[in-house]
Design an enzyme around this catalytic site. Structure first.
Site, mmCIF file in Angstrom:
data_model
loop_
_atom_site.group_PDB
_atom_site.id
_atom_site.type_symbol
_atom_site.label_atom_id
_atom_site.label_comp_id
_atom_site.label_asym_id
_atom_site.label_seq_id
_atom_site.Cartn_x
_atom_site.Cartn_y
_atom_site.Cartn_z
ATOM 1 N N THR A 77 -36.448 -26.613 31.252
ATOM 2 C CA THR A 77 -36.970 -25.872 30.091
ATOM 3 C C THR A 77 -37.848 -24.743 30.619
ATOM 4 O O THR A 77 -38.509 -24.879 31.648
ATOM 5 C CB THR A 77 -37.780 -26.785 29.148
ATOM 6 N N SER A 105 -36.225 -24.975 35.765
ATOM 7 C CA SER A 105 -35.510 -23.887 35.085
ATOM 8 C C SER A 105 -35.546 -22.604 35.899
ATOM 9 O O SER A 105 -36.546 -22.271 36.534
ATOM 10 C CB SER A 105 -36.162 -23.637 33.713
ATOM 11 N N TYR A 128 -29.163 -19.635 35.984
ATOM 12 C CA TYR A 128 -28.591 -18.652 35.053
ATOM 13 C C TYR A 128 -28.081 -17.484 35.878
ATOM 14 O O TYR A 128 -28.616 -17.186 36.961
ATOM 15 C CB TYR A 128 -29.650 -18.124 34.082
ATOM 16 N N THR A 154 -25.999 -23.571 33.989
ATOM 17 C CA THR A 154 -25.972 -23.681 32.528
ATOM 18 C C THR A 154 -24.907 -22.731 31.996
ATOM 19 O O THR A 154 -25.028 -21.509 32.136
ATOM 20 C CB THR A 154 -27.355 -23.366 31.948
ATOM 21 N N LYS A 218 -23.684 -27.576 33.261
ATOM 22 C CA LYS A 218 -24.477 -28.004 32.094
ATOM 23 C C LYS A 218 -24.013 -27.249 30.849
ATOM 24 O O LYS A 218 -23.766 -26.040 30.913
ATOM 25 C CB LYS A 218 -25.960 -27.746 32.336
ATOM 26 N N HIS A 242 -27.721 -27.750 24.519
ATOM 27 C CA HIS A 242 -28.911 -26.936 24.771
ATOM 28 C C HIS A 242 -30.024 -27.277 23.776
ATOM 29 O O HIS A 242 -30.814 -26.416 23.375
ATOM 30 C CB HIS A 242 -28.554 -25.447 24.690
HETATM 31 C C1 LIG Z 1 -38.234 -24.580 25.008
HETATM 32 C C2 LIG Z 1 -36.920 -24.873 25.675
HETATM 33 C C3 LIG Z 1 -36.515 -24.100 26.745
HETATM 34 C C4 LIG Z 1 -35.305 -24.376 27.377
HETATM 35 N N1 LIG Z 1 -34.958 -23.642 28.474
HETATM 36 C C5 LIG Z 1 -33.821 -23.955 29.132
HETATM 37 C C6 LIG Z 1 -33.502 -23.269 30.334
HETATM 38 O O1 LIG Z 1 -34.248 -22.428 30.812
HETATM 39 N N2 LIG Z 1 -32.333 -23.607 30.948
HETATM 40 C C7 LIG Z 1 -31.491 -24.568 30.448
HETATM 41 O O2 LIG Z 1 -30.443 -24.850 31.031
HETATM 42 N N3 LIG Z 1 -31.790 -25.248 29.321
HETATM 43 C C8 LIG Z 1 -32.934 -24.974 28.664
HETATM 44 N N4 LIG Z 1 -33.260 -25.697 27.550
HETATM 45 C C9 LIG Z 1 -32.390 -26.799 27.109
HETATM 46 C C10 LIG Z 1 -32.780 -28.118 27.794
HETATM 47 O O3 LIG Z 1 -32.413 -28.117 29.150
HETATM 48 C C11 LIG Z 1 -32.081 -29.328 27.176
HETATM 49 O O4 LIG Z 1 -30.701 -29.117 27.149
HETATM 50 C C12 LIG Z 1 -32.580 -29.672 25.769
HETATM 51 O O5 LIG Z 1 -33.941 -29.347 25.605
HETATM 52 C C13 LIG Z 1 -32.381 -31.162 25.509
HETATM 53 O O6 LIG Z 1 -32.724 -31.490 24.204
HETATM 54 P P1 LIG Z 1 -34.142 -32.128 23.783
HETATM 55 O O7 LIG Z 1 -35.140 -31.043 23.858
HETATM 56 O O8 LIG Z 1 -33.845 -32.578 22.372
HETATM 57 O O9 LIG Z 1 -34.430 -33.295 24.696
HETATM 58 C C14 LIG Z 1 -34.477 -25.437 26.901
HETATM 59 C C15 LIG Z 1 -34.892 -26.218 25.821
HETATM 60 C C16 LIG Z 1 -36.110 -25.953 25.210
HETATM 61 C C17 LIG Z 1 -36.560 -26.837 24.089
#
Ligand SMILES: Cc1cc2nc3c(=O)[nH]c(=O)nc-3n(C[C@H](O)[C@H](O)[C@H](O)COP(=O)(O)O)c2cc1C
Length: 347
Positions: A77, A105, A128, A154, A218, A242
């Site tokens: 994240t 991330s 990314y 991702t 992913k 995501h």
């Molecule tokens: C605030 C936020 C930022 C995120 N940033 C990324 C990221 O930079 N790269 C990525 O692959 N997924 C990102 N995600 C997705 C998460 O890796 C993950 O798939 C998702 O949060 C899982 O769901 P959950 O929050 O319900 O546990 C992000 C999710 C959130 C909530």
């Protein structure tokens, strides 16, 4: 949801500026996928096994050679400095104290090398691709050199979907660019150069395998895509929508997991994320065939509520809940799950 996770979420909502809270909490579109995520795990019921000795329960697993105390990883994240001044350095300390693994991330807000220096266990790097491809290549090289154990590409983000509750990401330019600034070619706009490259192809996945560490794909929600990723060299699959932040109305990951597990058929580890908020959610995912799960937002709330200690407490609570669930389901470990443990609730 586990009580401690709910308490940390409430504390974070009180502590964080409104725009930061909303950046973390929001989903895309009408938030249909976000809204379904947690409930989807509750559409399954257990068929527990009896008559075995449940004195000793072990939640540990091995993943790509690393032992983890629980089959739960911290999802990638972005921008943890929005939640805590130490950002991802605090997160990785908390994650490793719980015996878990952080997927760092690409949009982290601390230098990759500083996060790596705070690590006391395994971590992976999420990738990314950027409009200016050379930036991404150099960042990945640094992550590998700093000790990343795997790369997670991702693939569900050719563009960043519009978020309903958001008019921009509330991050400073310094935090946004902390890992990019040294790689920016002269004269380019730093923000344009580091937007998503919409061509995140299987060739890009294959190119990453050249680093000699496992590469996971992913954002997979279909069996055919999972097989295509394996053909391109993926060593693992992360079933993910995501966290409801990309294509709204994408299927719940619990549904997609069943299809992907069937397609992959044990060739590589399958991980899943989205709405997992308790050990019983983890048990459901394992029962549906996942090798491990990731949690996203709960780690951010925990970090905001109580820094590294909060992250450890959240993961410890999920581990304890999983251990209790395993015992009551008749399994001494994730590897000991009875066949047919999980069944959909009859409609
Ligand atoms: C605030 C936020 C930022 C995120 N940033 C990324 C990221 O930079 N790269 C990525 O692959 N997924 C990102 N995600 C997705 C998460 O890796 C993950 O798939 C998702 O949060 C899982 O769901 P959950 O929050 O319900 O546990 C992000 C999710 C959130 C909530």
């Amino acid at each position: 949801m586990l009580r401690i996770l709910a308490e940390q979420q409430r504390a974070a909502a009180d502590l964080l500026p409104r725009e930061v809270h909303d950046y973390y909490a929001t989903g895309s579109g009408d938030e249909v996928t976000l809204g379904e995520a947690t409930a989807a795990w509750r559409r399954y019921r257990f068929r527990p096994r009896i008559g075995r000795d449940m004195t000793t329960i072990d939640t540990a697993i091995r993943l790509f050679g690393d032992e983890l105390a629980l089959p739960v990883l911290a999802a990638p994240t972005a921008f943890h400095r929005l939640a805590h001044p130490d950002g991802e350095v605090a997160t990785i300390r908390g994650v490793h104290r719980a015996g878990s693994l952080l997927v760092l991330s690409s949009r982290c807000s601390r230098r990759i090398e500083d996060v790596a220096a705070a690590a006391t266990g395994p971590w992976w790097f999420q990738v990314y691709l950027y409009a200016e491809a050379s930036i991404g290549r150099q960042v990945v090289r640094r992550a590998v050199d700093a000790g990343a154990g795997a790369l997670v590409l991702t693939m569900d983000t050719p563009y960043t979907a519009a978020k309903r509750r958001l008019s921009g990401v509330p991050v400073t330019d310094d935090d946004y660019l902390v890992n990019f600034v040294e790689h920016l070619p002269a004269g380019v706009d730093p923000f344009e150069a580091t937007t998503q490259d919409p061509a995140c192809t299987l060739d890009a996945l294959h190119e990453l395998t050249g680093h000699g560490i496992p590469v996971l794909a992913k954002g997979v929600l279909r069996g055919d895509d999972a097989l295509a990723c394996l053909d391109a060299g993926a060593a693992g699959i992360v079933v993910s929508n995501h966290g409801g932040r990309q294509l709204d109305r994408a299927v719940p990951t619990s549904d997609a997991l069943t299809e992907v597990v069937a397609a992959v058929s044990g060739r590589v580890p399958v991980l899943v994320d989205g709405g997992i908020r308790s050990g019983l959610d983890v048990l459901t995912a394992l029962g549906l065939g996942a090798d491990a799960v990731l949690v996203g937002r709960p780690i951010l709330w925990a970090l905001a509520a109580d820094g590294a200690a909060g992250v450890t407490a959240a993961l410890d609570a999920v581990r304890d809940d999983l251990a209790a669930g395993l015992a009551l389901a008749g399994a001494t470990s994730p590897a000991d799950l009875p066949a047919g443990l999980v069944t959909p609730v009859p409609r």
